[in-house]
Design a protein around this motif. Structure first.
Motif, PDB file in Angstrom:
ATOM      1  N   GLY A  44       0.651  -1.538   0.259  1.00 40.20           N
ATOM      2  CA  GLY A  44      -0.228  -0.144   0.252  1.00 40.20           C
ATOM      3  C   GLY A  44       0.809   1.327   0.412  1.00 40.20           C
ATOM      4  N   ASN A  45       2.179   1.656   0.252  1.00 40.67           N
ATOM      5  CA  ASN A  45       2.863   2.310   0.181  1.00 40.67           C
ATOM      6  C   ASN A  45       2.982   3.042  -1.197  1.00 40.67           C
ATOM      7  N   HIS A  57       0.929   2.887  -3.557  1.00 40.02           N
ATOM      8  CA  HIS A  57      -0.214   3.022  -4.211  1.00 40.02           C
ATOM      9  C   HIS A  57      -1.221   4.137  -3.799  1.00 40.02           C
ATOM     10  N   ARG A  58      -0.042   4.849  -1.927  1.00 36.81           N
ATOM     11  CA  ARG A  58      -0.946   5.751  -1.821  1.00 36.81           C
ATOM     12  C   ARG A  58      -0.040   6.912  -1.804  1.00 36.81           C
ATOM     13  N   GLU A 103      -1.662   7.351  -5.361  1.00 37.63           N
ATOM     14  CA  GLU A 103      -3.322   8.597  -5.609  1.00 37.63           C
ATOM     15  C   GLU A 103      -2.773   9.677  -4.801  1.00 37.63           C
ATOM     16  N   HIS A 123      -3.736  -5.829   1.338  1.00 41.04           N
ATOM     17  CA  HIS A 123      -4.349  -4.809  -0.228  1.00 41.04           C
ATOM     18  C   HIS A 123      -5.075  -5.396  -1.261  1.00 41.04           C
ATOM     19  N   THR A 176      -7.731  -3.319  -3.878  1.00 36.53           N
ATOM     20  CA  THR A 176      -7.623  -2.700  -4.801  1.00 36.53           C
ATOM     21  C   THR A 176      -7.380  -3.273  -5.971  1.00 36.53           C
ATOM     22  N   SER A 223       4.748  10.765   6.186  1.00 39.19           N
ATOM     23  CA  SER A 223       3.412  10.809   5.231  1.00 39.19           C
ATOM     24  C   SER A 223       3.031  11.231   4.262  1.00 39.19           C
ATOM     25  N   ALA A 279       3.085  13.075   1.087  1.00 36.19           N
ATOM     26  CA  ALA A 279       1.985  13.447  -0.193  1.00 36.19           C
ATOM     27  C   ALA A 279       1.504  14.583  -1.005  1.00 36.19           C
TER      28      ALA A 279
END
Length: 205
Positions: free
Chosen positions: A14-15, A17-18, A21, A57, A61, A176, A180
């Protein structure tokens, strides 16, 4: 004409993926039409199931469309994401990139903006070498690489200061938010550069 950005990535837990996004949000804020795409998972089910976070994850997804070569033809710019694998690109993303020889031969990828992003378990776990290895593909394509550099020093410094691309250590929850913010900023910058290059391509055709 609206600039089109494809954010194509592989993420096991998931890292990445974030980050994908966040880059997509930044591109959309800058006015881009965005396709968020994941590449096909190649690992066998028993390997995925051995890590509950990996299975969670992947299941969470499953609704994100898988990347196709048509996404590359469609887009004016690309953001590619991968976790580090011994300082290199994960096999799942590399397999997708290896399937692009037809587009490369046809000149479909020339003069399109491209950038990369990554994550690693350790602070010095191969983030920069992974991004440089990823960019080798873009050199062969004839794409225009858009590194993060220090286009906004304060934003990039707060996110860890990687000039090659957006990156994070898996355990850096405290950073994080800054990562972002940097990813959104870079998504906007990628959009602006991709749009300018699309104008140049159109004038040359």
């Amino acid at each position: 004409m609206t600039t089109r950005i494809a954010v194509i990535y592989y993420s096991s837990t998931g890292n990445v993926h974030r980050i994908a996004e966040a880059i997509a949000r930044g591109a959309e804020t800058a006015g881009a039409e965005v396709r968020l795409r994941r590449v096909t998972e190649l690992a066998p089910a028993n390997a995925v199931d051995s890590n509950p976070a990996w299975r969670e994850h992947l299941d969470a997804t499953a609704g994100i469309p898988e990347a196709t070569l048509e996404d590359l033809q469609w887009a004016d710019g690309y953001a590619f994401g991968t976790p580090t694998r011994f300082g290199n690109v994960a096999a799942q993303l590399k397999q997708f990139l290896d399937s692009t020889s037809g587009l490369w031969q046809a000149g479909e990828l020339v003069d399109k903006a491209a950038t990369g992003f990554t994550s690693s378990y350790e602070l010095h776990g191969g983030q920069e070498t992974t991004l440089v290895a990823l960019y080798n593909v873009m050199h062969h394509w004839g794409s225009v690489i858009v590194p993060t550099g220090y286009a906004d020093y304060d934003i990039m410094h707060a996110a860890g200061g990687n000039p090659y691309g957006i990156s994070i250590r898996d355990s850096d929850e405290a950073m994080s938010k800054e990562v972002a913010t940097a990813a959104e900023f870079h998504g906007g910058r990628l959009t602006r550069i991709a749009g300018a290059l699309a104008t140049v391509r159109g004038a040359a055709s």
